[in-house]
Design a protein around this motif. Structure first.
Motif, mmCIF file in Angstrom:
data_model
loop_
_atom_site.group_PDB
_atom_site.id
_atom_site.type_symbol
_atom_site.label_atom_id
_atom_site.label_comp_id
_atom_site.label_asym_id
_atom_site.label_seq_id
_atom_site.Cartn_x
_atom_site.Cartn_y
_atom_site.Cartn_z
ATOM 1 N N ASP A 153 8.780 -5.896 6.239
ATOM 2 C CA ASP A 153 8.749 -4.834 7.242
ATOM 3 C C ASP A 153 9.222 -3.511 6.643
ATOM 4 O OD1 ASP A 153 8.712 -3.956 10.208
ATOM 5 O OD2 ASP A 153 10.765 -3.466 9.583
ATOM 6 N N ASN A 154 10.236 -3.560 5.779
ATOM 7 C CA ASN A 154 10.754 -2.305 5.234
ATOM 8 C C ASN A 154 9.851 -1.712 4.146
ATOM 9 O OD1 ASN A 154 11.568 -4.222 3.241
ATOM 10 N ND2 ASN A 154 13.169 -2.830 2.539
ATOM 11 N N ASP A 155 8.729 -2.389 3.853
ATOM 12 C CA ASP A 155 7.719 -1.810 2.963
ATOM 13 C C ASP A 155 6.653 -1.031 3.755
ATOM 14 O OD1 ASP A 155 8.729 -2.862 0.483
ATOM 15 O OD2 ASP A 155 8.036 -4.827 1.157
ATOM 16 N N SER A 156 6.722 -1.087 5.078
ATOM 17 C CA SER A 156 5.700 -0.438 5.914
ATOM 18 C C SER A 156 5.696 1.069 5.734
ATOM 19 C CB SER A 156 5.925 -0.773 7.391
ATOM 20 O OG SER A 156 5.882 -2.165 7.592
ATOM 21 N N GLY A 157 6.901 1.668 5.672
ATOM 22 C CA GLY A 157 6.975 3.116 5.491
ATOM 23 C C GLY A 157 6.393 3.538 4.161
ATOM 24 N N MET A 158 6.659 2.736 3.133
ATOM 25 C CA MET A 158 6.118 2.995 1.798
ATOM 26 C C MET A 158 4.589 2.908 1.846
ATOM 27 S SD MET A 158 7.572 1.314 -1.741
ATOM 28 C CE MET A 158 6.960 -0.370 -1.654
ATOM 29 N N ALA A 159 4.083 1.882 2.515
ATOM 30 C CA ALA A 159 2.632 1.671 2.605
ATOM 31 C C ALA A 159 1.934 2.810 3.359
ATOM 32 C CB ALA A 159 2.344 0.335 3.287
ATOM 33 N N LYS A 160 2.602 3.292 4.403
ATOM 34 C CA LYS A 160 2.029 4.324 5.262
ATOM 35 C C LYS A 160 1.718 5.601 4.477
ATOM 36 C CE LYS A 160 4.777 5.042 8.572
ATOM 37 N NZ LYS A 160 5.590 5.099 9.806
ATOM 38 N N TYR A 161 2.535 5.900 3.475
ATOM 39 C CA TYR A 161 2.373 7.143 2.724
ATOM 40 C C TYR A 161 1.702 6.932 1.367
ATOM 41 C CZ TYR A 161 5.184 9.326 6.298
ATOM 42 O OH TYR A 161 5.623 9.790 7.517
ATOM 43 N N ALA A 162 1.356 5.699 1.043
ATOM 44 C CA ALA A 162 0.690 5.412 -0.226
ATOM 45 C C ALA A 162 -0.796 5.746 -0.131
ATOM 46 C CB ALA A 162 0.873 3.947 -0.587
ATOM 47 N N ASP A 163 -1.388 6.071 -1.261
ATOM 48 C CA ASP A 163 -2.837 6.303 -1.296
ATOM 49 C C ASP A 163 -3.581 4.973 -1.215
ATOM 50 O OD1 ASP A 163 -3.178 9.378 -2.081
ATOM 51 O OD2 ASP A 163 -1.417 8.555 -3.086
ATOM 52 N N ILE A 164 -3.005 3.940 -1.857
ATOM 53 C CA ILE A 164 -3.513 2.572 -1.735
ATOM 54 C C ILE A 164 -2.312 1.681 -1.442
ATOM 55 C CG2 ILE A 164 -4.642 0.634 -2.885
ATOM 56 C CD1 ILE A 164 -6.130 2.642 -4.646
ATOM 57 N N ALA A 165 -2.361 0.949 -0.345
ATOM 58 C CA ALA A 165 -1.243 0.067 0.038
ATOM 59 C C ALA A 165 -1.689 -1.382 -0.055
ATOM 60 C CB ALA A 165 -0.782 0.379 1.460
ATOM 61 N N ILE A 166 -0.871 -2.171 -0.762
ATOM 62 C CA ILE A 166 -1.197 -3.580 -0.988
ATOM 63 C C ILE A 166 -0.093 -4.452 -0.394
ATOM 64 C CG2 ILE A 166 -1.491 -5.369 -2.767
ATOM 65 C CD1 ILE A 166 -2.565 -3.088 -4.602
ATOM 66 N N GLY A 167 -0.485 -5.457 0.357
ATOM 67 C CA GLY A 167 0.454 -6.463 0.840
ATOM 68 C C GLY A 167 0.358 -7.675 -0.076
ATOM 69 N N PHE A 168 1.519 -8.196 -0.504
ATOM 70 C CA PHE A 168 1.509 -9.379 -1.365
ATOM 71 C C PHE A 168 2.149 -10.546 -0.628
ATOM 72 C CE2 PHE A 168 3.512 -12.133 -4.609
ATOM 73 C CZ PHE A 168 2.342 -12.594 -5.196
ATOM 74 N N GLY A 169 1.345 -11.564 -0.362
ATOM 75 C CA GLY A 169 1.822 -12.721 0.386
ATOM 76 C C GLY A 169 1.875 -13.982 -0.445
ATOM 77 N N GLY A 170 2.124 -13.841 -1.737
ATOM 78 C CA GLY A 170 2.137 -15.001 -2.621
ATOM 79 C C GLY A 170 3.376 -15.856 -2.509
ATOM 80 N N VAL A 171 4.456 -15.293 -1.956
ATOM 81 C CA VAL A 171 5.711 -16.030 -1.824
ATOM 82 C C VAL A 171 6.007 -16.334 -0.369
ATOM 83 C CG1 VAL A 171 8.219 -15.928 -2.219
ATOM 84 C CG2 VAL A 171 6.642 -15.006 -3.936
ATOM 85 N N ARG A 172 5.788 -15.359 0.491
ATOM 86 C CA ARG A 172 6.037 -15.531 1.925
ATOM 87 C C ARG A 172 4.996 -14.744 2.686
ATOM 88 N NH1 ARG A 172 11.386 -14.160 3.464
ATOM 89 N NH2 ARG A 172 10.399 -13.940 5.488
ATOM 90 N N ASP A 173 4.909 -14.966 3.998
ATOM 91 C CA ASP A 173 3.921 -14.247 4.803
ATOM 92 C C ASP A 173 4.176 -12.751 4.760
ATOM 93 O OD1 ASP A 173 2.793 -16.638 5.543
ATOM 94 O OD2 ASP A 173 3.847 -16.765 7.465
ATOM 95 N N ILE A 174 3.113 -11.972 4.715
ATOM 96 C CA ILE A 174 3.237 -10.514 4.795
ATOM 97 C C ILE A 174 3.688 -10.157 6.211
ATOM 98 C CG2 ILE A 174 1.976 -8.336 4.645
ATOM 99 C CD1 ILE A 174 0.019 -9.840 2.718
ATOM 100 N N ALA A 175 4.683 -9.281 6.313
ATOM 101 C CA ALA A 175 5.224 -8.903 7.626
ATOM 102 C C ALA A 175 4.128 -8.267 8.492
ATOM 103 C CB ALA A 175 6.379 -7.922 7.459
ATOM 104 N N PRO A 176 4.097 -8.597 9.805
ATOM 105 C CA PRO A 176 3.057 -8.047 10.685
ATOM 106 C C PRO A 176 2.963 -6.522 10.653
ATOM 107 C CG PRO A 176 4.271 -9.796 11.800
ATOM 108 C CD PRO A 176 4.981 -9.539 10.502
ATOM 109 N N SER A 177 4.104 -5.839 10.618
ATOM 110 C CA SER A 177 4.075 -4.367 10.607
ATOM 111 C C SER A 177 3.448 -3.840 9.320
ATOM 112 C CB SER A 177 5.492 -3.802 10.749
ATOM 113 O OG SER A 177 6.304 -4.240 9.672
ATOM 114 N N LEU A 178 3.645 -4.559 8.219
ATOM 115 C CA LEU A 178 3.042 -4.151 6.949
ATOM 116 C C LEU A 178 1.543 -4.401 6.959
ATOM 117 C CD1 LEU A 178 3.354 -3.050 4.078
ATOM 118 C CD2 LEU A 178 3.925 -5.367 3.325
ATOM 119 N N LEU A 179 1.133 -5.517 7.535
ATOM 120 C CA LEU A 179 -0.301 -5.833 7.608
ATOM 121 C C LEU A 179 -1.084 -4.713 8.284
ATOM 122 C CD1 LEU A 179 -0.389 -9.641 8.516
ATOM 123 C CD2 LEU A 179 -1.458 -8.576 6.519
#
Length: 200
Positions: A153-179
């Motif tokens: 969830d705390n990566d959502s702000g980072m993703a919002k301002y990125a030119d390309i935002a990637i969610g990585f769910g290889g270890v645990r589920d990607i947080a809904p807000s990040l998705l």
């Protein structure tokens, strides 16, 4: 050649385990830590509040012991390899404490490429937390195009301002807000690293 800068979350993105829950196993506080971590991942508790509570759970553990545990936490090898090979364009952006992660950052060549929370240490124990990293504020400081990679969830702000935002769910589920804020999702670290290499 692109001029992207790559910003990586640490826990469950670079590492194959959550760092604070791993440390909590040493003092039998796994459930308490897991509850706080999960609530934060789901966005039910502000990161700063949750992080300070989690630090309090672990403050009895020697800082030197924690940094040794963190240094040996297993990594997502393909993502770690991408960082090692492209360190000048990669940065770690994490809420974790500088004094806990310093040996791991040195191991992956990111000691001077990390934005993180800061703490004072007294007699090998956490004394005071000085600052808690705000990923959204950090990402706004960059002027080059940004690729963000994270899972929580705390990566959502980072993703919002990125030119390309990637969610990585290889270890645990990607947080809904990040998705809701990402352009791509990967559930395998080799596939994620392969895609990152196309952006170089």
């Amino acid at each position: 050649m692109s001029n992207y800068i790559f910003l990586f979350d640490l826990d469950s993105t670079i590492t194959r385990k959550e760092i604070l829950p791993t440390i909590s196993e040493r003092i039998g506080k796994q459930q308490e830590m897991r509850d706080l971590t999960e609530a934060t991942m789901r966005g039910e508790m502000p990161f700063k509040t949750s992080f300070l509570n989690r630090v309090r759970i672990l403050e009895s553990v020697a800082v030197s012991e924690v940094s040794d545990i963190v240094k040996d936490i297993p990594l997502n090898e393909h993502i770690a390899k991408f960082i090692l090979e492209n360190r000048d364009r990669c940065y770690v952006v994490t809420g974790n404490l500088d004094v806990w992660i310093c040996k791991l950052m040195e191991k992956i060549g990111m000691l001077d490429h990390v934005y993180c929370s800061k703490a004072q240490v007294f007699e090998d124990k956490i004394g005071n937390v000085i600052s808690v990293a705000d990923k959204e504020l950090i990402v706004k400081q960059f002027v080059q195009p940004i690729v963000s990679i994270g899972d929580g969830d705390n990566d959502s702000g980072m993703a919002k301002y990125a030119d390309i935002a990637i969610g990585f769910g290889g270890v645990r589920d990607i947080a809904p807000s990040l998705l809701r804020n990402i352009d791509f999702a990967f559930y395998d670290d080799k596939k994620c690293a392969d895609f990152l290499n196309t952006l170089l």
